[in-house]
Design an enzyme around this catalytic site. Structure first.
Site, PDB file in Angstrom:
ATOM      1  N   LYS A  73       1.048  -1.449   0.053  1.00 16.91           N
ATOM      2  CA  LYS A  73       0.309  -0.022  -0.198  1.00 16.91           C
ATOM      3  C   LYS A  73       0.669   1.293  -0.243  1.00 16.91           C
ATOM      4  CE  LYS A  73      -4.370  -1.300   1.659  1.00 16.91           C
ATOM      5  NZ  LYS A  73      -5.211  -1.225   3.270  1.00 16.91           N
ATOM      6  N   ASP A 109     -10.097   3.311   1.931  1.00 17.02           N
ATOM      7  CA  ASP A 109     -10.180   1.995   3.206  1.00 17.02           C
ATOM      8  C   ASP A 109     -10.821   2.741   4.468  1.00 17.02           C
ATOM      9  OD1 ASP A 109      -8.976  -0.298   3.097  1.00 17.02           O
ATOM     10  OD2 ASP A 109      -7.013   0.400   3.459  1.00 17.02           O
TER      11      ASP A 109
END
Ligand code: ATR
Length: 290
Positions: A73, A109
């Protein structure tokens, strides 16, 4: 209707390592099929040393979109041409859109967590939030919550991480955001004034399913509790919160809504949430039977 893969089928996927237990293919393929979109979603195990090759592959093969998960990420950022504002701030992306060879980075997210709360009847606006954890997911959630919440307390096992992130958010949002050590007494104390509790640590995840950072007697009926752990679907914290009469939002909801935001980025269509939820839960059930 059966899914037909043909010459014009567009490819999306998820890259990570490990990746075998991802729920994303089940969720997205069910959604493509339901909306009759000519897309297919695959999981790719990509080792750290192969990340650059994978990005070249995305361009070379014209893959439309990717989800990016552990451990890529943060490392993925350097390969992206254009970053969403929250990706710049967070330093991590979980979604890539290939726009004619230009790779655009997003982080869904935090927005996913906000949608999960709102769609389950919890509006964080002006509320007092206690967030456990200061890892990648926790930071994204804190960033999104900081915009709406009245006050935010971040507690982490390594307290410096919580303090640094709280300071960074304070500088941007100028709100009552504090960070500190995740001790049982700090959890108990901060929970007393909290309206919303979010567990964004991995505590309670399979195989340690009997662990929780929150003693059952600290939980109350007027509390909303979200756990980002989705394996098991009902964590010890979720069970205890339910028994205390609190509103509980499972980790599947966050997974679902972050996926829904990515789905919209890739396809331009609103995600069919119910279809995706059913597919994710079915897959989780299959994995649990193994
Ligand atoms: P993710 O991408 O899922 O957020 P991560 O970045 O590795 O994963 O973050 C994991 C989080 O769980 C961190 O907040 C971690 O605390 P530290 O930063 O102190 O390591 C937290 N965590 C993991 N195991 C824990 C435990 N046994 N007790 C308390 N916190 C724990």
């Amino acid at each position: 209707m059966k899914m037909v893969i043909a010459g014009k089928t567009q490819v999306c996927g998820v890259i990570g390592d490990p990746i075998a237990h991802t729920l994303s293919p089940a969720m997205h393929n069910a959604a493509f099929k339901h909306l009759k979109l000519d897309f297919v979603f695959l999981a790719f195990k990509v080792k750290t040393a192969d990340l650059e090759n994978a990005v070249r592959g995305m361009r070379g093969f014209g893959i439309r979109g990717l989800n990016v998960t552990m451990p890529h990420k943060t490392a993925i950022i350097r390969y992206l041409a254009n970053l969403d504002a929250n990706v710049k701030f967070l330093g991590s992306a979980n979604t890539i859109l290939n726009d004619g060879g230009r790779l655009l980075g997003f982080n869904t997210d935090g927005t996913g967590a906000l949608h999960a709360l709102r769609e389950n009847g919890v509006n964080p606006e002006g509320k007092n939030v206690l967030l456990l954890g200061a890892g990648g997911a926790a930071k994204a959630i804190a960033y999104s919550l900081a915009q709406d919440a009245g006050a935010l307390c971040i507690l982490n096992r390594v307290p410096e991480k919580a303090a640094v992130w709280a300071d960074a958010l304070n500088r941007v949002f100028g709100k009552k955001i504090v960070g500190g050590a995740l001790s049982p007494s700090a959890v108990q104390k901060n929970l007393q004034d909290a309206d919303i509790l979010v567990n964004a640590t991995s505590v309670g995840m399979h195989p340690h399913v009997d662990q929780s950072l929150v003693a059952p007697q600290w939980l109350r009926p007027d509390l909303a509790v979200m756990d980002i752990v989705y394996n098991p679907v009902e964590t010890k914290l979720a069970k205890d919160a339910k028994a205390a009469g609190a509103r509980v939002i499972s980790g599947v909801e966050m997974l679902l809504y972050q996926g829904a935001v990515s789905f919209q980025i890739w396809t331009g269509h609103a995600a069919p949430i119910e279809v995706m939820r059913t597919a994710a839960l079915k897959q989780l059930g299959r994995d649990e039977l193994k």
